[in-house]
Design a protein around this motif. Structure first.
Motif, short mmCIF file in Angstrom:
data_model
loop_
_atom_site.label_atom_id
_atom_site.label_comp_id
_atom_site.label_asym_id
_atom_site.label_seq_id
_atom_site.Cartn_x
_atom_site.Cartn_y
_atom_site.Cartn_z
N VAL A 1 6.73 0.90 13.68
CA VAL A 1 8.09 0.80 13.12
C VAL A 1 8.11 0.82 11.59
CG1 VAL A 1 8.31 -1.73 12.93
CG2 VAL A 1 10.31 -0.34 13.48
N GLY A 2 6.96 0.52 10.97
CA GLY A 2 6.94 0.32 9.52
C GLY A 2 7.49 1.49 8.72
N SER B 1 -1.27 0.94 13.07
CA SER B 1 -1.90 -0.32 13.48
C SER B 1 -1.39 -0.81 14.83
CB SER B 1 -1.68 -1.39 12.42
OG SER B 1 -2.12 -0.92 11.17
N THR B 2 -0.09 -0.82 15.02
CA THR B 2 0.43 -1.28 16.31
C THR B 2 0.07 -0.32 17.44
OG1 THR B 2 2.20 -2.41 15.15
CG2 THR B 2 2.53 -2.04 17.51
N GLY C 1 0.83 -1.20 0.00
CA GLY C 1 0.00 0.00 0.00
C GLY C 1 0.87 1.25 0.00
N GLY D 1 0.68 3.93 1.43
CA GLY D 1 -0.04 5.20 1.38
C GLY D 1 -0.79 5.40 0.08
N THR E 1 1.49 -10.96 13.78
CA THR E 1 1.87 -10.20 14.97
C THR E 1 0.73 -9.94 15.94
OG1 THR E 1 1.61 -8.18 13.67
CG2 THR E 1 3.83 -9.06 13.87
N ARG F 1 5.09 5.85 3.03
CA ARG F 1 5.85 5.25 4.12
C ARG F 1 6.34 6.28 5.13
NH1 ARG F 1 8.42 -0.46 3.37
NH2 ARG F 1 8.38 -1.05 5.55
N GLY G 1 0.23 5.41 8.23
CA GLY G 1 0.80 6.20 9.32
C GLY G 1 1.30 5.33 10.46
N GLN H 1 10.57 -5.17 7.95
CA GLN H 1 10.04 -3.82 7.78
C GLN H 1 11.17 -2.83 7.54
OE1 GLN H 1 6.69 -2.46 7.86
NE2 GLN H 1 6.36 -4.59 7.36
N ALA I 1 1.20 9.90 2.58
CA ALA I 1 2.33 9.58 3.44
C ALA I 1 3.01 8.34 2.89
CB ALA I 1 1.83 9.33 4.86
N HIS J 1 0.13 -8.61 9.77
CA HIS J 1 -0.75 -8.47 10.93
C HIS J 1 -1.27 -9.81 11.45
CE1 HIS J 1 -1.86 -4.00 9.97
NE2 HIS J 1 -0.61 -4.15 10.28
N1 PCD Z 1 7.03 -2.62 18.08
C1 PCD Z 1 6.61 -3.24 16.97
C2 PCD Z 1 6.01 -2.46 15.95
C3 PCD Z 1 5.56 -3.10 14.82
N2 PCD Z 1 5.72 -4.43 14.68
C4 PCD Z 1 5.21 -5.09 13.46
O1 PCD Z 1 5.67 -4.46 12.31
C5 PCD Z 1 4.63 -4.32 11.35
C6 PCD Z 1 4.37 -2.80 11.03
O2 PCD Z 1 3.77 -2.21 12.14
P1 PCD Z 1 3.39 -0.69 12.25
O3 PCD Z 1 4.63 0.14 12.27
O4 PCD Z 1 2.42 -0.54 13.33
O5 PCD Z 1 2.70 -0.32 10.87
P2 PCD Z 1 1.27 -0.77 10.30
O6 PCD Z 1 0.25 0.24 10.68
O7 PCD Z 1 1.04 -2.18 10.57
O8 PCD Z 1 1.55 -0.66 8.77
C7 PCD Z 1 1.59 0.59 8.11
C8 PCD Z 1 2.98 0.84 7.58
O9 PCD Z 1 3.52 -0.34 6.98
C9 PCD Z 1 4.69 -0.20 6.22
N3 PCD Z 1 5.23 -1.46 5.90
C10 PCD Z 1 4.73 -2.18 4.80
N4 PCD Z 1 5.12 -3.42 4.63
C11 PCD Z 1 4.65 -4.13 3.57
N5 PCD Z 1 5.08 -5.40 3.38
N6 PCD Z 1 3.78 -3.58 2.68
C12 PCD Z 1 3.35 -2.32 2.84
O10 PCD Z 1 2.49 -1.81 1.98
C13 PCD Z 1 3.84 -1.54 3.89
N7 PCD Z 1 3.48 -0.22 4.07
C14 PCD Z 1 4.30 0.57 4.93
C15 PCD Z 1 3.54 1.81 5.35
S1 PCD Z 1 3.47 3.06 4.26
MO1 PCD Z 1 1.78 4.51 4.93
O11 PCD Z 1 0.48 3.83 4.21
O12 PCD Z 1 2.44 5.62 3.68
O13 PCD Z 1 1.12 5.92 5.78
S2 PCD Z 1 2.19 3.36 6.93
C16 PCD Z 1 2.92 1.95 6.56
C17 PCD Z 1 3.39 -4.97 11.92
O14 PCD Z 1 3.32 -6.28 11.48
C18 PCD Z 1 3.68 -4.95 13.42
O15 PCD Z 1 3.01 -5.84 14.11
C19 PCD Z 1 6.34 -5.19 15.67
O16 PCD Z 1 6.50 -6.40 15.51
N8 PCD Z 1 6.76 -4.57 16.82
#
Ligand code: PCD
Ligand SMILES: [Cu+]
Length: 805
Positions: A757-758, A568-569, A266, A268, A531, A383, A565, A694, A381, A528
């Motif tokens: 952290v992504g 999710s975590t 995705g 963004g 985790t 990443r 953004g 990531q 956004a 997801h």
């Molecule tokens: N402390 C911590 C944190 C985190 N983690 C993990 O790592 C991952 C990530 O997370 P985060 O930082 O909360 O984030 P999310 O909400 O889930 O997702 C979102 C991001 O994610 C990243 N990474 C990735 N990878 C892949 N394979 N594919 C994609 O599409 C993507 N995208 C990118 C983007 S661009 Mo924007 O939409 O621009 O605002 S934002 C974004 C997930 O599985 C979780 O669970 C862990 O293990 N630990």
């Protein structure tokens, strides 16, 4: 006799927090068994395709669809005129503007949707697109956001003529969208004007594009008998799409089902609502048949949401020994033809005001001007959480520029100005409350890991050798210490179209002690299903292997605001832990009842409640689950289910220290990354292996952006990088080896202490790569040159500095 396996073994069996559990989704992905939008095939399904504008700015005088309609297999050709009676020829954007669904009188960017052809197959649709005759009269084109503000610049948005009040305050010019500001301008100016040293620079973060492997698309299917609309699509926020679809179409929300199946990335790109979705919905309602629309690569690059395009001018003041006293930032933001930025409603420039970065800057101010040009709309956004990479790039470049001005080592300058550990929670001059951090520890660890002092020595020797004519290669050391802001967000200040940005999790425990959890987010590759089951495993003592995680079907999942953004975590992950705790609270009551003790006489032990002081008397979660369906406490509802809607009290502030060591060939402009060290602190780590993946992915996107990736336009608004021949997408060939590392500073307000952290690796990666390029030329007088640093630009920098002799 009940067995009493040892604690460690039981714990390991859960595969909970901290376990590098293998991704459960990969079994299907690696066998080609994923189910993406284009895999969806329905009986009688029709295919849509767009007639798009070759012009960046033109009047549409007429559209003649006769020849297209005569082609066998063509069912319909929709234009703005057809959508107008339904009120669907324009649609609202997430940023409070409106956008043409199909060209209404004129076109404003190359690739803009002009007509929608519906045919019995994809190829016929494409042939018919060529047969639609559109008569254009070209108009003067504006691609430069500064020229767009000239008094006599062409009026781009005629629909807004005379509108002086925009969604984010007054408009001062016909191509001006908004001015947004934060901080104390007078205070910042006073601090800078009175400073011993002042550095000033304009830093451009070019226009780029998320370019996910899978392009955007949908299948819309109207069941006229039952009045139900089903929409499958590449949506990062399926519930929001359902609400928007209901508001736009007038179909009751309970009669709309939105499903995000597997998504091929995705980044963004798939947050916003595109004309293709609206046209597919109209087409299925008109024809009564399912309609599929999937864009091709060129359409994706040319017409769906771009990222960045920020001209950032900074002034930074400091004492002679390098203590920063003030920061002033002004941004000219090129938003293209419609303001379709995907940001929380109150933040038209996203979270750009995190631009004080990791530094304790006493006085700061920033202002952003949004401007219309003849370019594609968007502003997502890519990443990074809402304009955070822009902010991080800005401050991390400004620090380097200041270091040059001070004649100081940039690592030392950073350390001197870091927010100190004991200052957290720290409120910045621009109003953010940083939840936790320990920057000095991370920084020292990073410098030590790369052998920083030895590198600087080697670099100095290299410069001497270069001057003596013994080598044609320079060495750059790119430093970055970034602070991210993710997990939008507190409902009190973050909403999308008036819906607060909470998120959700609903859990059902089955009688035999396995479970299903459903969330309001949607994975696009993040893992997801792997985790979130781990969070639950640690909370409720059921192995992650026995927990199904489901997302993306609005008929079954609780309402959520989606995945972007890195929220999710911080948000849905917190909801998951909270729902788990509700399950555990009820389980405790049941266990107490079964064991005939008081609730308080029990303690939780990994996967069971044990009677305090009598370890042989316990009930496992599996036993409790079964009992909950039968001998539940009299008067208490049977079953074991919980739901949590979580409104985070604050955002989370992950951070990191990145160092890139780069060799640069001044004669060819080629670069070689000798070493890349990335230390990330995302608080409590759920799955270290996923985190590493990531980071690798995000760094590779950062490499792309810094070193070549760009959506470039010529003077008349032609997209010069509309195919993967010209748009740089790194392969294994260009990707260096990354060394990952971490520190772990939990978030004090998140139930399990986790931060996102992504996005971090993109936010921190871009300045690290770019600073390395700049640093290589520092000894020869370079302060600032614009990204992307492709071979030609690096070569040109060397030439401009007189290094080609
Ligand atoms: N402390 C911590 C944190 C985190 N983690 C993990 O790592 C991952 C990530 O997370 P985060 O930082 O909360 O984030 P999310 O909400 O889930 O997702 C979102 C991001 O994610 C990243 N990474 C990735 N990878 C892949 N394979 N594919 C994609 O599409 C993507 N995208 C990118 C983007 S661009 Mo924007 O939409 O621009 O605002 S934002 C974004 C997930 O599985 C979780 O669970 C862990 O293990 N630990
Ligand atoms: Cu961003």
């Amino acid at each position: 006799m009940k067995d009493l396996p040892d604690t460690e073994e039981r714990k390991a069996g859960l595969k909970g927090l901290g376990c590098s559990r293998k991704r459960v989704e990969d079994a299907r992905f690696t066998q080609g068994k994923g189910n993406y939008v284009d895999d969806i095939k329905m009986a009688g399904m029709l295919h849509g395709d767009f007639v798009r504008s070759p012009y960046a700015h033109a009047r549409v005088k007429s559209i003649n669809a006769e020849a297209a309609l005569a082609l066998p297999g063509v069912i319909a050709v929709l234009t703005a005129k057809d959508l107008e009676p339904l009120g669907l020829h324009w649609m609202p954007t997430l940023a409070g503007d409106k956008q043409m669904v199909l060209a209404d009188g004129k076109v404003l960017f190359q690739g803009q949707e002009v007509a929608f052809v519906v045919a019995t197959d994809r190829y016929i649709a494409a042939d018919a697109v060529d047969l639609v005759e559109v008569d254009y009269e070209d108009l003067p084109v504006v691609v430069d956001p500064f020229k767009a503000q000239d008094p006599d610049a062409p009026v781009l948005r005629e629909d807004l003529e005379g509108v002086t009040e925009g969604a984010h305050g007054p408009r001062r010019h016909h191509n001006h969208i908004f001015t947004w500001e934060a901080g104390d301008e007078a205070g910042a100016n006073a601090a800078i004007d009175g400073a011993e040293v002042v550095a000033e620079e304009t830093i451009y973060y070019h226009r780029t594009h998320p370019c996910p492997l899978e392009t955007c698309g949908c299948v819309a299917s109207m069941d006229k008998v039952n009045g139900k609309l089903t929409l499958y699509g590449t949506f990062q926020a399926p519930h929001v799409v359902r609400t928007v679809a209901s508001l736009l179409s007038g179909i009751d929300e309970h009669n709309i089902r939105v499903v995000s199946p597997d998504i091929g990335g995705g980044f963004g790109n798939k947050v916003g609502v595109y004309p293709g979705y609206v046209c597919s919905i109209v087409a299925t309602i008109v024809t009564g048949k399912p309609v599929k629309w999937v864009e091709d690569r060129m359409e994706n690059l040319m017409a769906t949401a771009f990222a960045r395009d920020y001209w950032m001018t900074g002034r930074i003041g400091a004492t002679k020994d390098g203590r920063i006293t003030g920061l002033h930032a002004h941004v000219t933001a090129d938003h293209g033809a419609f303001d379709a930025c995907a940001d929380p409603t109150k933040f038209p420039a996203g979270f750009f005001h995190i631009c004080t970065g990791s530094y304790d800057i006493p006085a700061a101010y920033c202002a952003v001007d949004g401007i219309y040009t003849n370019k594609a709309p968007g502003g997502v956004a890519y990443r990074c959480s809402f304009r955070v990479t822009e902010a991080a790039y800005f401050i991390e470049r400004m620090i380097e520029v200041l270091a040059i001005k001070l004649g100081m080592d940039a690592a030392e300058l950073r350390a001197k100005n870091f927010i100190r550990k004991e200052q957290f929670p720290y409120t910045s001059a621009l109003g953010w409350e940083y939840d936790s951090g320990d920057y000095h520890t991370a920084w020292d660890k990073a410098l030590k890991a790369v052998g920083y002092e030895a590198l600087r020595k080697e670099q100095a020797e290299r410069v001497e050798a270069f001057k003596r004519g013994e080598t044609r290669k320079l060495l750059g050391i790119g430093l970055t210490h970034f602070t991210e802001i993710v997990g939008a967000g507190p409902v009190k200040n973050c909403d999308i179209l008036g819906m607060g940005m909470f998120d959700s999790c609903e859990i059902r425990i089955h009688p035999t002690g396995s479970a299903i959890a459903r969330l309001g987010t949607i994975s696009q590759g993040q893992g997801h299903a792997t985790t979130f089951a781990q969070i639950l495993a640690s909370e409720i003592g059921i192995s992650a292997d026995k927990i199904t995680v489901e997302e993306g079907d609005t008929d079954t999942a609780p309402y959520g605001l989606g995945t972007y953004g890195s929220r999710s975590t911080p948000v849905a992950g917190a909801a998951t832990a909270m729902a788990g705790r509700k399950i555990r609270a009820k389980a405790q009551m049941i266990a107490a009842y079964l064991l005939e003790v008081h609730d308080d006489d029990l303690e939780w032990d990994i996967d069971r409640f044990v009677v305090k002081g009598a370890p042989e008397r316990f009930k496992t979660m599996a036993e409790i689950a079964y009992a909950s369906y039968n001998q539940a406490i009299p008067g208490v509802e049977p079953g074991l289910e919980a739901v949590s809607y979580y409104d985070p009290p604050n955002m989370t502030y992950p951070f990191g220290a990145y160092i890139c060591v780069m060799e640069i060939d001044v004669d060819t402009g080629e670069h070689e990354i000798r070493q890349f060290y990335a230390l990330d602190d995302c608080g409590t780590r759920i799955n270290p292996m996923i985190i590493e993946g990531q980071v690798h992915g995000g760094l590779t996107e950062a490499l792309a952006i810094a070193m070549g990736q760009e959506i470039a336009y010529d003077d008349i608004g032609n997209v010069k990088t509309g195919t993967l021949m010209d748009f740089f997408l790194p392969t294994a060939w260009e990707t260096p080896h990354y060394t990952t590392d971490h520190t772990e500073t939990p978030s004090p307000h998140h139930p399990i202490g986790a931060k996102g952290v992504g996005e971090s690796p993109n936010v921190g990666g871009v300045p690290a790569f770019s600073n390395a390029v700049h640093d290589a030329f520092r000894a020869f007088g370079l302060t600032q040159t614009h990204m992307p640093h492709d071979h030609w630009r690096i070569w040109k920098t060397a030439r401009d500095l007189g290094l080609h002799g």
